[in-house]
Design an enzyme around this catalytic site. Structure first.
Site, PDB file in Angstrom:
ATOM      1  N   ASP A  11       5.636 -40.625 -30.217  1.00 14.14           N
ATOM      2  CA  ASP A  11       5.288 -40.627 -28.794  1.00 14.14           C
ATOM      3  C   ASP A  11       4.262 -41.723 -28.543  1.00 14.14           C
ATOM      4  OD1 ASP A  11       6.826 -38.368 -28.510  1.00 14.14           O
ATOM      5  OD2 ASP A  11       5.146 -36.976 -28.385  1.00 14.14           O
ATOM      6  N   ARG A  12       4.277 -42.297 -27.354  1.00 13.13           N
ATOM      7  CA  ARG A  12       3.346 -43.373 -27.020  1.00 13.13           C
ATOM      8  C   ARG A  12       1.887 -42.969 -27.269  1.00 13.13           C
ATOM      9  NH1 ARG A  12       2.944 -45.048 -20.867  1.00 13.13           N
ATOM     10  NH2 ARG A  12       1.738 -43.125 -20.883  1.00 13.13           N
TER      11      ARG A  12
END
Length: 236
Positions: free
Chosen positions: A53-54
């Site tokens: 995930d970012r």
């Protein structure tokens, strides 16, 4: 970004990188700079094996050739990679260790958000409390499956969302004043700055065997998480 400072291990077959929070693993449709772009500038052609995930920091592995890409992809898909994370959650858990076995699927209305559902894909997360504090718990997770937002959804289902999680928690930043009882602003400060304002989740360790060789890769905790832990321990 100085990519060389983020390299965990580099071989002829793969590159393992400690991804900073807030950076995409691969470019999105909007073309924002991603970790893969920086690696391509430094190394030429590389191949995506998995993603983070970012807002999650930590280990990401990229293959350097097609054969390794195929092998590593099969290892990840076949659940032959041991994946460990560390993170800070809200509150104190009743059980210091356990396993969450609950299917995950995309929310029927909120796109990009996941929910626990019997009809969802099988998802298994082991958890262990490493340290307990007044309002938080520092935890280790091992995921046996690789669903989107898996740890975030699973641990939130126990009522203990990851700290600073805007999707599955309250998203509130952490201030030293909430940890330290006698905290006062310095004369130069007009307002207190948060000690952490991003998702408190870190991809910590990967174990796998490639071409007969065992690898155990570990990503050092980022400075912001180390600083927060230091304050929590000091004021425990």
């Amino acid at each position: 970004m100085n990519i060389k400072n983020s390299i965990i291990q580099e071989t002829d077959d793969f590159i393992a990188v400690n991804k900073p929070s807030g950076m995409l693993t691969i470019p999105d449709r909007e073309g924002k700079p991603a970790l893969k772009n920086f690696l391509q500038q430094a190394y030429g052609e590389i191949y995506t094996v998995h993603r983070l995930d970012r807002d999650t920091s930590g280990i990401v592995v990229f293959a350097r050739n097609e054969d390794t890409h195929k092998q590593l992809s099969q290892l990840f898909e076949g659940r032959e990679v041991e994946k460990y994370y560390q993170g800070l959650v809200q509150g104190k858990l009743l059980s210091l260790s356990g396993t969450i076995d609950a299917g995950i699927m995309e929310h029927p209305v909120k796109k990009g958000t996941m929910v626990i559902n019997k009809k969802g894909k099988a998802s298994v997360t082991d958890y262990e409390v490493l340290e307990s504090f007044r309002f938080f718990s520092w935890m280790k997770f091992r995921i046996h499956t690789g669903r989107t937002h898996q740890i975030r959804v699973h641990i939130q289902s126990l009522g203990h969302p990851i700290v600073c999680d805007e999707v599955y928690g309250d998203g509130k930043p952490v201030f030293i004043s909430s940890i330290k009882k006698d905290y006062h602003l310095s004369k130069n400060e007009e307002a207190e700055r948060p000690i952490l304002s991003r998702l408190a989740l870190h991809s910590w360790k990967l174990k796998f065997t490639l071409n007969g060789k065992e690898y155990e890769l570990e990503a050092e905790l980022p400075k912001d998480l180390r600083a927060l832990l230091q304050q929590l321990r000091k004021n425990a």
